[in-house]
Design an enzyme around this catalytic site. Structure first.
Site, PDB file in Angstrom:
ATOM      1  N   ASP A 114       0.826  -1.206   0.000  1.00  0.00           N
ATOM      2  CA  ASP A 114       0.000   0.000   0.000  1.00  0.00           C
ATOM      3  C   ASP A 114       0.856   1.250   0.000  1.00  0.00           C
ATOM      4  O   ASP A 114       1.503   1.572   0.999  1.00  0.00           O
ATOM      5  CB  ASP A 114      -0.914  -0.019   1.228  1.00  0.00           C
ATOM      6  CG  ASP A 114      -1.944   1.096   1.207  1.00  0.00           C
ATOM      7  OD1 ASP A 114      -2.075   1.771   0.172  1.00  0.00           O
ATOM      8  OD2 ASP A 114      -2.615   1.296   2.237  1.00  0.00           O
ATOM      9  N   ASP A 326      -0.722   6.966  -6.661  1.00  0.00           N
ATOM     10  CA  ASP A 326      -1.050   5.811  -5.828  1.00  0.00           C
ATOM     11  C   ASP A 326      -1.224   4.558  -6.673  1.00  0.00           C
ATOM     12  O   ASP A 326      -1.978   4.563  -7.647  1.00  0.00           O
ATOM     13  CB  ASP A 326      -2.337   6.100  -5.045  1.00  0.00           C
ATOM     14  CG  ASP A 326      -2.748   4.948  -4.144  1.00  0.00           C
ATOM     15  OD1 ASP A 326      -1.853   4.342  -3.519  1.00  0.00           O
ATOM     16  OD2 ASP A 326      -3.943   4.649  -4.072  1.00  0.00           O
TER      17      ASP A 326
END
Length: 455
Positions: A114, A326
């Site tokens: 992540d 991201d």
């Protein structure tokens, strides 16, 4: 906020430098698989899904993550509400996995990777001598091929005192009955993990012991409870904060606080992307564009300034906004002030017949049935970032086939449920993307990521 975070990072780095050790056989870096959850190398792979089926499922996850949070769904109940530190980060689904060998002897854990959060944590099991640990639990079905780490089986496992500097770096950390550091870490969709801050030896590499990189005394969460969307062995935070793996490797080794990845396209189901650390994370391909990191509302986020958007070389919108880079979000979310003129210009230039979006998920779709890709006529979209760096997105970065014969724009507006602008992973396919916390920058370079993938 930036000054406060800088002090925390400095304190943490000094703490790490005083107690860490590292043995590495490589020359300044290492690489590993970055496994998309829908690829053939993932335990979550569904062989019945076509490439466009995988794309549609990923788009659905992107949109549902924000919708869940916007509906105000209550967070799952925890064993001890209010205990430990809570840090709320972006609402998201997970998209990539990475393998980490934890402990001595090593136990391989397949964890969510992540780039939008910091804490590294793994599911832990109670065992003899493990103290007040509890069997982890989670909402929903059990993760396939789940692994659980047993602290008592490792000779290098350590607990962290609640009076330590590391524990104090966790906001509102608490003490258990024997003064061990407890944490609670919560995510935007209500998912959370609760456990004990611990230390352990991590090893990384290609599976051959002689080529593994070993790092001792890595801080991680030994999770005694998890709830929500964590159908995995744990999570490795690769964000920009103090407890992320990137920051810890930078403090414990000579690699520096940098990493990169090269994402293979969705249709490459039999290949894995590559995740690099240290010297291997340097983006040196021709045409590389670097942009500085800017202030972010959340320390974990890799936030840059997006200055303008152009279509086919023609600037259609100039409206400076912050955008998070991201890998854990599939779609790209843009401010409507940028997205509306982008869509209008694409509609003007693309001559394909319009089509309905499957499940009405996406706004701009075309019928490409029976037409080869070379005849679609999708123009390039160029993003100009702060510092003057420009990144040109090809058709594969802005459009995707989401059902047989239906091509849709995979750029959507920010919303109340997903208020943060995000450059998603489809936009980053076939780019070598490097993050450098020391230089405070992100670099993009066009690349054929299938050539460096683990096939």
């Amino acid at each position: 906020m930036e000054a406060t975070m800088s002090r925390v990072l400095l304190l943490f780095a000094l703490l790490l430098a005083g107690q860490r050790g590292c043995t590495a056989s490589g020359a300044g870096g290492f690489s590993m698989e970055f496994i998309h959850r829908d690829s053939a190398r993932s335990p979550f792979h569904d062989p019945a899904l076509s490439s466009h089926g995988r794309m549609l499922a990923a788009a659905r996850r992107s949109l549902q993550a924000g919708a869940h949070y916007s509906r105000g769904a209550p967070p799952p109940a925890a064993p001890a509400p209010g205990d430990g530190a809570m840090t709320e980060v972006i609402s998201r689904s997970f998209e990539y996995l990475m393998a980490v060998n934890v402990g001595t002897p090593p136990r391989q854990m397949l964890a969510i990777a992540d780039t939008g959060s910091d804490l590294v944590w793994f599911n832990c099991r109670k065992g003899s001598g493990d103290g007040d640990l509890h069997t982890p639990s989670s909402d929903g079905p059990a993760p396939p091929l789940a692994a659980v780490f047993t602290p008592s089986s490792s000779s290098t496992y350590g607990l962290v005192s609640c009076q330590s500097n590391a524990c104090q770096a966790l906001s509102e950390a608490s003490c258990d009955a024997v003064s061990n550091c407890q944490y609670q870490y919560s995510y935007g969709d209500g998912s959370r993990t609760i456990g004990l801050l611990s230390t352990e030896t991590f090893s990384f590499g290609d599976g051959r012991a002689a080529r593994r990189v070993r790092v001792s005394n890595v801080y991680f969460g030994c999770s005694t409870y998890s709830a929500g969307t964590f159908h995995s062995d744990g999570l490795v935070g690769l964000g920009g904060g103090a407890f992320s793996l990137v920051t810890q490797l930078g403090a414990a080794t000579s690699f520096g606080s940098k990493f990169s990845y090269c994402l293979v396209p969705f249709y490459s189901a039999n290949s894995s992307s590559t995740l690099n650390f240290g010297a291997r994370a340097v983006v040196s391909e021709p045409g590389a564009a670097t942009t500085p990191l800017v202030r972010s509302d959340v320390d974990s986020y890799y936030t840059v300034a997006l200055e303008s958007v152009a279509v086919g070389g023609w600037t259609v919108a100039s409206n400076r906004s912050r955008i998070v880079v991201d890998s854990g979000t599939t779609l790209t979310f843009l401010d409507p002030a940028l997205l509306r003129p982008l869509v209008s210009e694409l509609e003007r230039r693309i001559t394909l017949p319009r089509a309905q979006s499957p499940e009405q998920l996406l706004e701009l779709c075309y019928d490409v049935g029976g037409k080869p890709q070379g005849e679609w006529g999708i123009p390039d979209v160029t993003l100009r970032f702060g510092g003057g760096g420009t990144v040109t997105l090809r058709a594969e970065n802005t459009f995707a086939v989401v059902q047989e014969g239906t091509l849709c724009l995979v750029v959507v507006p920010v919303s109340e449920g997903q208020p943060v602008s995000i450059l998603g992973n489809v936009a980053q396919q076939n780019f070598h993307v490097g993050y450098d916390l020391d230089a405070r920058s992100v670099t993009f370079a066009a690349a054929d990521c299938t050539r460096s993938s683990a096939s």
